[in-house]
Motif scaffolding. Structure first.
Motif, PDB file in Angstrom:
ATOM      1  N   GLY A 200       0.391  -0.980  -0.191  1.00 20.37           N
ATOM      2  CA  GLY A 200      -0.032  -0.153   0.387  1.00 20.37           C
ATOM      3  C   GLY A 200       1.006   1.150  -0.249  1.00 20.37           C
ATOM      4  N   GLU A 201       1.795   1.080   0.764  1.00 23.83           N
ATOM      5  CA  GLU A 201       2.785   2.895   0.762  1.00 23.83           C
ATOM      6  C   GLU A 201       3.777   2.676  -0.515  1.00 23.83           C
ATOM      7  OE1 GLU A 201       5.609   5.071   1.639  1.00 23.83           O
ATOM      8  OE2 GLU A 201       6.541   2.847   1.263  1.00 23.83           O
ATOM      9  N   GLY A 202       4.044   1.234  -0.777  1.00 22.70           N
ATOM     10  CA  GLY A 202       5.193   1.529  -2.031  1.00 22.70           C
ATOM     11  C   GLY A 202       4.667   1.150  -3.001  1.00 22.70           C
ATOM     12  N   GLY A 203       3.130   0.638  -3.303  1.00 24.40           N
ATOM     13  CA  GLY A 203       2.997  -0.137  -4.441  1.00 24.40           C
ATOM     14  C   GLY A 203       3.078   0.699  -5.486  1.00 24.40           C
ATOM     15  N   ILE A 204       3.164   1.853  -5.993  1.00 24.93           N
ATOM     16  CA  ILE A 204       3.005   1.944  -6.969  1.00 24.93           C
ATOM     17  C   ILE A 204       5.219   1.976  -7.860  1.00 24.93           C
ATOM     18  CG2 ILE A 204       3.343   4.213  -8.588  1.00 24.93           C
ATOM     19  CD1 ILE A 204       1.108   5.767  -6.479  1.00 24.93           C
ATOM     20  N   ALA A 205       5.574   2.168  -6.703  1.00 22.01           N
ATOM     21  CA  ALA A 205       6.947   1.631  -6.547  1.00 22.01           C
ATOM     22  C   ALA A 205       7.409   0.194  -7.459  1.00 22.01           C
ATOM     23  CB  ALA A 205       8.437   2.250  -5.928  1.00 22.01           C
ATOM     24  N   ALA A 206       6.518  -0.282  -6.647  1.00 21.65           N
ATOM     25  CA  ALA A 206       6.868  -1.803  -6.434  1.00 21.65           C
ATOM     26  C   ALA A 206       5.927  -2.282  -8.197  1.00 21.65           C
ATOM     27  CB  ALA A 206       6.058  -2.663  -5.846  1.00 21.65           C
ATOM     28  N   VAL A 207       4.702  -1.737  -8.538  1.00 21.63           N
ATOM     29  CA  VAL A 207       4.211  -1.961  -9.817  1.00 21.63           C
ATOM     30  C   VAL A 207       5.166  -1.101 -11.183  1.00 21.63           C
ATOM     31  CG1 VAL A 207       2.121  -0.790 -11.727  1.00 21.63           C
ATOM     32  CG2 VAL A 207       1.832  -1.894  -8.907  1.00 21.63           C
ATOM     33  N   ARG A 208       5.751  -0.378 -11.108  1.00 19.26           N
ATOM     34  CA  ARG A 208       6.472  -0.045 -12.170  1.00 19.26           C
ATOM     35  C   ARG A 208       7.830  -0.564 -12.142  1.00 19.26           C
ATOM     36  NH1 ARG A 208       6.426   6.443  -9.730  1.00 19.26           N
ATOM     37  NH2 ARG A 208       5.200   6.568 -11.049  1.00 19.26           N
ATOM     38  N   GLY A 209       7.930  -1.551 -10.380  1.00 17.40           N
ATOM     39  CA  GLY A 209       9.149  -2.406 -11.154  1.00 17.40           C
ATOM     40  C   GLY A 209       9.259  -3.589 -12.036  1.00 17.40           C
ATOM     41  N   VAL A 210       7.398  -4.249 -11.616  1.00 13.96           N
ATOM     42  CA  VAL A 210       7.212  -5.477 -12.477  1.00 13.96           C
ATOM     43  C   VAL A 210       7.330  -4.767 -13.243  1.00 13.96           C
ATOM     44  CG1 VAL A 210       5.404  -7.027 -11.936  1.00 13.96           C
ATOM     45  CG2 VAL A 210       6.449  -6.016  -9.802  1.00 13.96           C
ATOM     46  N   ARG A 211       6.500  -3.859 -14.083  1.00 22.12           N
ATOM     47  CA  ARG A 211       6.817  -3.466 -15.055  1.00 22.12           C
ATOM     48  C   ARG A 211       7.531  -3.326 -15.936  1.00 22.12           C
ATOM     49  NH1 ARG A 211       2.793   1.391 -15.929  1.00 22.12           N
ATOM     50  NH2 ARG A 211       3.482   0.615 -18.173  1.00 22.12           N
ATOM     51  N   LYS A 212       9.005  -3.024 -15.031  1.00 19.85           N
ATOM     52  CA  LYS A 212      10.003  -2.562 -16.097  1.00 19.85           C
ATOM     53  C   LYS A 212      11.040  -3.617 -16.419  1.00 19.85           C
ATOM     54  CE  LYS A 212      14.275  -0.559 -15.893  1.00 19.85           C
ATOM     55  NZ  LYS A 212      15.159   0.368 -14.598  1.00 19.85           N
ATOM     56  N   LEU A 213      10.752  -5.010 -15.766  1.00 20.28           N
ATOM     57  CA  LEU A 213      10.930  -6.120 -15.249  1.00 20.28           C
ATOM     58  C   LEU A 213      10.287  -7.326 -16.296  1.00 20.28           C
ATOM     59  CD1 LEU A 213      13.420  -8.979 -13.656  1.00 20.28           C
ATOM     60  CD2 LEU A 213      11.044  -8.902 -12.798  1.00 20.28           C
ATOM     61  N   ILE A 214       8.591  -7.199 -16.231  1.00 21.23           N
ATOM     62  CA  ILE A 214       8.571  -8.264 -17.157  1.00 21.23           C
ATOM     63  C   ILE A 214       8.360  -7.513 -19.003  1.00 21.23           C
ATOM     64  CG2 ILE A 214       6.336  -8.814 -17.626  1.00 21.23           C
ATOM     65  CD1 ILE A 214       5.995  -8.952 -14.855  1.00 21.23           C
ATOM     66  N   LEU A 215       8.495  -6.150 -19.314  1.00 18.05           N
ATOM     67  CA  LEU A 215       7.936  -5.350 -20.547  1.00 18.05           C
ATOM     68  C   LEU A 215       9.231  -4.824 -20.326  1.00 18.05           C
ATOM     69  CD1 LEU A 215       4.714  -3.869 -19.205  1.00 18.05           C
ATOM     70  CD2 LEU A 215       4.865  -6.326 -20.200  1.00 18.05           C
TER      71      LEU A 215
END
Length: 105
Positions: free
Chosen positions: A85-100
């Motif tokens: 919840g606190e770092g979710g935006i950064a986590a989503v960006r990291g996952v997108r960068k890793l996967i995409l």
């Protein structure tokens, strides 16, 4: 039936882990809004909503990982939901960068 009673029924019917993720994700999004406030209330609300969604989806994954390592039960999901919840935006960006394989803009 009042809105509050409806909310109680929905939360009562949800699995314990999902309820933990929702509550702790909202708390994490609140902490993010307090410590890193945006000038726009619309932006704050959208970041809070994104944090709550990432707590539900990514927090479930992280919660299962923490639970398998520590056998902490619901506490693992509370911790994972708060962090997502606190770092979710950064986590989503990291996952997108890793996967995409996205390049920074």
């Amino acid at each position: 039936m009042s809105t509050l009673e409806t909310i109680r029924q929905v939360i009562g019917a949800a699995p314990e882990q999902l309820t933990a993720l929702c509550l702790s994700g909202a708390a994490g999004a609140y902490v993010r809004a307090v410590f890193a406030p945006q000038a726009s209330w619309r932006r704050r609300m959208s970041e809070g909503f994104a944090g709550a969604l990432s707590a539900i989806f990514l927090g479930g994954l992280v919660g299962h990982l923490i639970h398998s390592l520590t056998d902490a039960g619901t506490w693992a999901f509370l911790a994972a939901g708060f962090v997502m919840g606190e770092g979710g935006i950064a986590a989503v960006r990291g996952v997108r960068k890793l996967i995409l394989k996205e390049q920074p803009k």
